[in-house]
Every structure is written in structure tokens, then in C-alpha cells.
Scaffold this motif. Structure first.
Motif, mmCIF file in Angstrom:
data_model
loop_
_atom_site.group_PDB
_atom_site.id
_atom_site.type_symbol
_atom_site.label_atom_id
_atom_site.label_comp_id
_atom_site.label_asym_id
_atom_site.label_seq_id
_atom_site.Cartn_x
_atom_site.Cartn_y
_atom_site.Cartn_z
ATOM 1 N N ASN A 173 0.757 -1.294 -0.452
ATOM 2 C CA ASN A 173 -0.290 0.032 -0.072
ATOM 3 C C ASN A 173 0.721 1.591 0.134
ATOM 4 O O ASN A 173 0.047 1.930 -1.160
ATOM 5 N N ALA A 174 2.123 1.231 0.406
ATOM 6 C CA ALA A 174 2.789 1.962 1.004
ATOM 7 C C ALA A 174 3.493 2.459 -0.848
ATOM 8 O O ALA A 174 3.776 3.574 -1.615
ATOM 9 N N ARG A 175 3.615 1.016 -0.921
ATOM 10 C CA ARG A 175 4.749 1.693 -2.193
ATOM 11 C C ARG A 175 3.380 2.005 -3.796
ATOM 12 O O ARG A 175 4.146 2.834 -4.695
ATOM 13 N N MET A 176 2.430 1.849 -3.381
ATOM 14 C CA MET A 176 1.386 1.959 -4.171
ATOM 15 C C MET A 176 1.305 3.633 -4.344
ATOM 16 O O MET A 176 1.181 3.933 -5.352
ATOM 17 N N SER A 177 1.451 4.218 -2.941
ATOM 18 C CA SER A 177 1.193 5.488 -2.533
ATOM 19 C C SER A 177 2.044 6.018 -2.972
ATOM 20 O O SER A 177 2.011 7.018 -3.699
ATOM 21 N N ALA A 178 3.553 5.918 -2.993
ATOM 22 C CA ALA A 178 4.838 6.453 -3.580
ATOM 23 C C ALA A 178 5.340 6.488 -5.218
ATOM 24 O O ALA A 178 5.938 7.427 -6.011
ATOM 25 N N CYS A 179 3.898 5.442 -6.121
ATOM 26 C CA CYS A 179 3.345 5.637 -7.768
ATOM 27 C C CYS A 179 2.560 7.097 -7.614
ATOM 28 O O CYS A 179 2.299 7.581 -9.553
ATOM 29 N N LEU A 180 2.332 7.918 -7.050
ATOM 30 C CA LEU A 180 1.205 9.145 -7.295
ATOM 31 C C LEU A 180 2.012 10.192 -7.416
ATOM 32 O O LEU A 180 3.495 10.427 -7.318
ATOM 33 N N ALA A 181 1.734 10.566 -8.281
ATOM 34 C CA ALA A 181 2.431 12.079 -8.906
ATOM 35 C C ALA A 181 1.473 13.478 -8.244
ATOM 36 O O ALA A 181 0.712 14.081 -8.613
ATOM 37 N N LEU A 182 2.511 13.923 -6.958
ATOM 38 C CA LEU A 182 1.156 14.888 -6.269
ATOM 39 C C LEU A 182 1.748 16.147 -6.718
ATOM 40 O O LEU A 182 0.544 17.271 -7.296
ATOM 41 N N GLU A 183 3.416 16.853 -7.758
ATOM 42 C CA GLU A 183 2.827 17.703 -8.789
ATOM 43 C C GLU A 183 1.983 18.120 -9.855
ATOM 44 O O GLU A 183 1.882 19.180 -9.860
ATOM 45 N N ARG A 184 1.507 16.799 -10.060
ATOM 46 C CA ARG A 184 0.461 16.710 -11.220
ATOM 47 C C ARG A 184 -1.021 17.346 -10.597
ATOM 48 O O ARG A 184 -1.933 18.015 -10.918
ATOM 49 N N VAL A 185 -1.104 16.965 -9.123
ATOM 50 C CA VAL A 185 -2.229 17.115 -9.055
ATOM 51 C C VAL A 185 -2.542 18.289 -8.507
ATOM 52 O O VAL A 185 -3.404 19.654 -8.387
ATOM 53 N N ALA A 186 -1.092 19.274 -7.634
ATOM 54 C CA ALA A 186 -0.742 20.711 -7.137
ATOM 55 C C ALA A 186 -1.020 21.484 -8.580
ATOM 56 O O ALA A 186 -1.291 22.601 -8.866
ATOM 57 N N VAL A 187 -0.870 20.997 -10.249
ATOM 58 C CA VAL A 187 -1.353 22.290 -10.563
ATOM 59 C C VAL A 187 -2.627 21.753 -11.315
ATOM 60 O O VAL A 187 -2.648 22.097 -12.447
ATOM 61 N N GLY A 188 -3.015 21.331 -11.077
ATOM 62 C CA GLY A 188 -4.587 21.016 -11.165
ATOM 63 C C GLY A 188 -5.003 19.209 -11.827
ATOM 64 O O GLY A 188 -6.453 19.343 -12.137
ATOM 65 N N GLN A 189 -4.335 18.912 -12.310
ATOM 66 C CA GLN A 189 -4.434 17.622 -12.895
ATOM 67 C C GLN A 189 -5.129 16.412 -11.799
ATOM 68 O O GLN A 189 -4.108 15.989 -10.848
ATOM 69 N N MET A 190 -6.192 16.195 -11.288
ATOM 70 C CA MET A 190 -6.865 16.108 -9.879
ATOM 71 C C MET A 190 -6.404 14.258 -10.009
ATOM 72 O O MET A 190 -7.000 13.351 -11.397
ATOM 73 N N LEU A 191 -7.220 13.305 -9.295
ATOM 74 C CA LEU A 191 -7.195 11.997 -9.113
ATOM 75 C C LEU A 191 -8.634 11.546 -10.132
ATOM 76 O O LEU A 191 -9.500 11.889 -9.580
ATOM 77 N N PRO A 192 -8.285 10.628 -10.445
ATOM 78 C CA PRO A 192 -9.184 9.681 -11.083
ATOM 79 C C PRO A 192 -9.965 9.375 -10.221
ATOM 80 O O PRO A 192 -10.806 8.287 -10.061
#
Length: 507
Positions: A354-373
Motif C-alpha cells: 500500500n505504501a509503495r502504491m502511494s509512492a507512485c502517485l504524482a503530487l506535482e500533477r495534482v498541485a497543478v490541477g490534474q486531479m485524481l481519477p
């Protein structure tokens, strides 16, 4: 400070009670804040001295923007390292469709072996090369125009980096361990002959082919007989350019007519590259988004093989890493993807999937408005409840994959997913599926908030994995210098950090 971070969770319930402090703590422990990365500009300046960056061509005509950005930046760095080490052979591990390998060979005249475990990828790379040769003459004329239009612009802005404190290789690599090797003045770019061609011939090729043709070396073209070309219609300048290109091609054809070799092989930590590459020589090993354990194995091969003088590896797919302390029943002699360094091994450190899955997420993309699906995540969460309640399944080796994008409704999604998981959906009526959907629909916002917290935490988990790899290299006796370098724009390419290392000169 640590006292402040201790107020993030309740000591008794262990529940999150201060989201703001949670976000501050996550930022504090991110790579960008810890100060452990070596700036890319410093690496270029240390390796190249005062020389200017390479002038290149556009790649976005045959790659998407993300891949184009990655290939241009990484290929220039790889070429710079290869020149510094005085080597011409590059091993591209997990080469995929061969974009990086092709560009390294065509733009920088490096001899590249691209190794991928997928036979279809290797066949595709061979076919791509065949088509390029077949259609070369149709786009040579237009290729010259593209090269001329790009020649006024540097490949990127790293060569214009300004610093009052000049960086030298001694700042990165101890002079007693690794001395600078002067590179030869051999040309990296071959002149190409100019051939006029009709517009009807040009229309036969896709834009994907065009971009690669622009940088193919002259000797990549199969020799045409004189009857196929009316040389009398060429100007003196064109004739001279043709003659020069032809002479250079003949001089180098025996050794450099085929600079990129796609190969199929499954790479492990114990792989003997000499069994795959018969003419293996002093080289460097690279990997652009090597998946799971392949990133770790690339570093292990680098440290173990004396002929590999440098490594530049960008990993991805942390969720596919094998962990030594996650499954205690595993064989103790097995080679694991995490941890690599002795420090974390001694502590028996475990992240968990679960932690390693989280590490694959893209904080910078979310920060510029590319929201999570959010909707697809909600579908997946409700599906998991269904398969646990109805089928009693809590763990499966099979994966749902990208079913959401191919589904017309939640019912359709569930049925497609059950088939992939090899579960009988005949006992599950549509009404039952919709009951689950409606039961949890009001919690979609809660799910989104939870996943946003995972996004905030993602850089902290990634930094642990990357620092583990860096520490592994620091523990080796034969490494002159190693570091983490931010190569890519994280919005374009979230897995943007490269692990780079150079061997000591005697190794």
C-alpha cells in the motif's frame, strides 16, 4: 521539529488530527527539501567543463510530449557521461520500444544494445529500423530543413547555467579516484546527402517515422544504384555534400552501420551481459523507467561488472518491488528489490504494498490541477468490497488493469473485472451490483480526501526507496561518485529522479 510533528496523530487513537501539520511534515521529508540531490546543471558542468551543450533535433514528431522530454534530457546526460568516461557502448536495460536507444545511437553516434524482456517490443524495434531504412530517401530533404531550423536552439538550457562558483568534476568525484578522460574530436553527427523527392512519396510516411529519419546517420541508407538518381539535376553544392557523406559512410560502414541492436532477454541481478552481448566492452548501463526490481538489479549489475563504468537509472512502478521483510516465508538468499542498503536491512525495514502504491502517485500533477481519477478509484474500492463479501476473496494474483476506461457503466465494470479475476459473475444480478454502488456512493468525497492524503505522503515514501538505492551505492568500494539527480519536469514525468554513479578509474 519532531515535537511539532508528534501532534499530527493522536497518541491514543493513532488517528490523524492535524491535516496541516501532516502536509508540512510530508513536505519536510521530501527529496526537494532534504538537500540530498545534485543539481543537473552541476553534473553537466563538472563533466563537460566549459564546453557547450549538444544541439539537437525535435523528437515530439514521433513521440508524445512526455517521452520526448524524457529522451532528450536523459540522452544528453548519457552522452556527456559516456564522453567523460571515454566509452562508446551503452546498454539500455528495459529498453521497451527503443526510443531512448534509437536516439542515443542516431543523435549521439553511440553503439547501443537495447535489452527488453518483451519479444514483441524487440520485434517492433527491428521493424521500425527496417522501415526507417526503406523510407529514408523520401524524407531526407525535409529532414535537412528541420535540422537547419533547430540548429539555432540548444537542446535545453542547462548549458546556459550561470554560477559564480564554477563547478568542477573534483567537486563531484574525488580526483584520486576518478580522473578526467579527454574525449576524442571525432564527429558525433554525420552529414547527410540531400535527395529531392516528390510530395506523393512524402505522404506515404507517418509523422512518427519523420522525426527519426531526421537524425539517421548517412550509412543507415542502403546503397542505391546510379540509375535510381538523376545526378545531372543536382547542383555542385549538392554533389559535393553527397560525395562527402558517401565517403564518410564507406569509411565507417563496417563498424557503425548498425548502431542500435534490440535484444530480448529477462534481466536479473545474476545476468551475465557477456552471454547476451558478444562484443561487450567498456560501457555504461542505463534505464529509463525500469519497472519494479529491474531498477535495483540494474544497480547490482553495475557494481558487479568491472566493464560497466557508469550507470544512469530512472526507476518506476514501486508497487512491483519485492520486499525482503514483507513476506517472511521468502528464501533468505533471494535477491530483493527493497531494501538494498545494509542500513535498512539491519533494521528489517518494510514499506508494504500500500505504501509503495502511494509512492507512485504524482503530487506535482495534482498541485497543478490534474486531479485524481476519483470515479475510477471509487469503482475499484466498491469492487473490492463486492469480491470480499460475495466471493470471500481478499487477495488475488490477478489484476483488474485498465478496465474502467473500457466500461460503459459500473455494472459493466464489475462484470469485466470479475472475468479478469476468473470469478463467476452469474450469481451476481445487476440489482445486487447497483445496491453496492448506491450504498457507498455518498462516501465518494471521503475516498477522494483519503487519496489526497496519500498523494501528499507519496514523496516521503519515494525518498525512502531512492535513498536506499543511493546508500547501496555509497556502501560499495569501487564507486568514485554517486548521487540523485532530478532529470525531468515532474509534471511531465512524475518519476523524475535518476540514480547516477561513476566507477573508480581502476575498476
Amino acid at each position: 521539529d519532531d515535537d511539532m510533528f508528534s501532534n499530527v496523530f493522536c497518541e491514543k487513537s493513532e488517528k490523524l488530527i492535524n491535516v496541516h501539520l501532516f502536509a508540512l511534515a510530508a513536505k519536510y521529508y521530501s527529496l526537494s527539501n532534504l538537500g540530498v540531490c545534485t543539481p543537473l546543471e552541476d553534473v553537466f558542468e563538472a563533466l563537460r567543463g566549459d564546453s557547450q551543450g549538444t544541439r539537437g533535433i525535435k523528437t515530439d514528431e514521433f513521440m508524445n510530449n512526455k517521452k520526448s522530454h524524457e529522451v532528450q534530457v536523459m540522452s544528453e546526460l548519457v552522452d556527456t557521461i559516456a564522453n567523460y568516461c571515454g566509452i562508446k557502448q551503452v546498454i539500455d536495460i528495459g529498453s521497451g520500444k527503443g526510443y531512448l536507444s534509437s536516439f542515443l545511437s542516431m543523435q549521439y553516434n553511440l553503439k547501443v544494445y537495447g535489452i527488453d524482456s518483451s519479444n514483441s517490443n524487440t520485434k517492433g524495434a527491428h521493424e521500425r529500423n527496417r522501415k526507417l531504412k526503406k523510407h529514408w530517401k523520401a524524407y531526407q530533404s525535409r529532414g535537412r530543413t528541420n535540422l537547419e531550423s533547430q540548429s539555432e536552439k540548444p537542446l535545453n538550457n542547462v548549458s546556459s547555467f550561470q554560477s559564480q562558483d564554477q563547478v568542477t568534476i573534483q567537486d563531484l568525484v574525488p580526483p584520486c579516484d576518478f580522473t578526467e578522460i579527454s574525449t576524442s574530436e571525432t564527429s558525433k553527427h554525420r552529414e547527410v546527402g540531400l535527395v529531392a523527392q516528390t510530395e506523393s512519396d512524402e505522404s506515404k510516411l507517418s509523422e512518427e517515422v519523420l522525426g527519426i529519419l531526421n537524425v539517421l546517420p548517412a550509412d543507415a541508407v542502403e546503397v542505391f544504384s546510379s540509375s535510381q538518381c538523376n545526378c545531372g539535376e543536382l547542383s555542385k553544392e549538392e554533389k559535393a555534400q553527397r560525395k562527402t557523406a558517401s565517403l564518410k559512410a564507406k569509411a565507417n560502414k563496417s563498424s557503425e552501420s548498425n548502431l542500435y541492436f534490440p535484444l530480448t532477454s529477462c534481466i536479473t541481478a545474476e545476468t551475465e551481459l557477456s552471454d547476451i552481448i558478444t562484443d561487450l566492452e567498456d560501457c555504461m548501463i542505463v534505464g529509463l523507467h525500469t519497472c519494479g526490481d529491474l531498477a535495483a538489479n540494474t544497480l547490482r549489475i553495475f557494481t558487479a561488472k568491472p566493464e560497466i563504468k557508469a550507470v544512469c537509472s530512472v526507476g518506476c512502478c514501486y508497487h512491483l518491488l519485492s520486499e525482503q521483510f514483507e513476506n517472511q516465508e521468502g528464501c533468505p538468499e533471494e535477491v530483493w528489490g527493497f531494501p538494498m542498503c545494509q542500513y535498512l536491512k539491519d533494521k528489517g525495514w518494510c514499506c508494504g504494498r500500500n505504501a509503495r502504491m502511494s509512492a507512485c502517485l504524482a503530487l506535482e500533477r495534482v498541485a497543478v490541477g490534474q486531479m485524481l481519477p476519483t470515479e475510477s478509484l471509487f469503482y475499484r474500492a466498491v469492487l473490492q468490497v463486492i469480491i470480499e463479501d460475495i466471493y470471500g476473496v481478499t487477495k488475488s494474483d490477478r489484476h483488474v488493469g485498465k478496465t474502467f476506461s473500457k466500461s460503459s457503466s459500473f455494472i459493466d465494470y464489475v462484470r469485466k473485472s470479475l472475468k479478469k479475476l476468473e470469478l463467476d459473475d452469474s450469481k451476481l444480478p445487476d440489482s445486487c451490483i447497483m445496491d453496492y454502488y448506491e450504498k457507498y456512493q455518498h462516501r465518494m468525497n471521503e475516498l477522494e480526501a483519503f487519496n489526497m492524503l496519500k498523494v501528499v505522503l507519496a514523496p516521503c515514501i519515494e525518498v525512502l526507496i531512492l535513498l536506499d538505492r543511493l546508500c547501496y551505492l555509497k556502501e560499495q568500494d569501487n564507486i568514485a561518485w554517486s548521487g540523485l539527480v532530478k532529470l525531468f519536469d515532474p509534471v511531465k514525468s512524475p518519476r523524475c529522479y535518476a540514480v547516477i554513479a561513476l566507477k573508480k578509474q581502476s575498476c
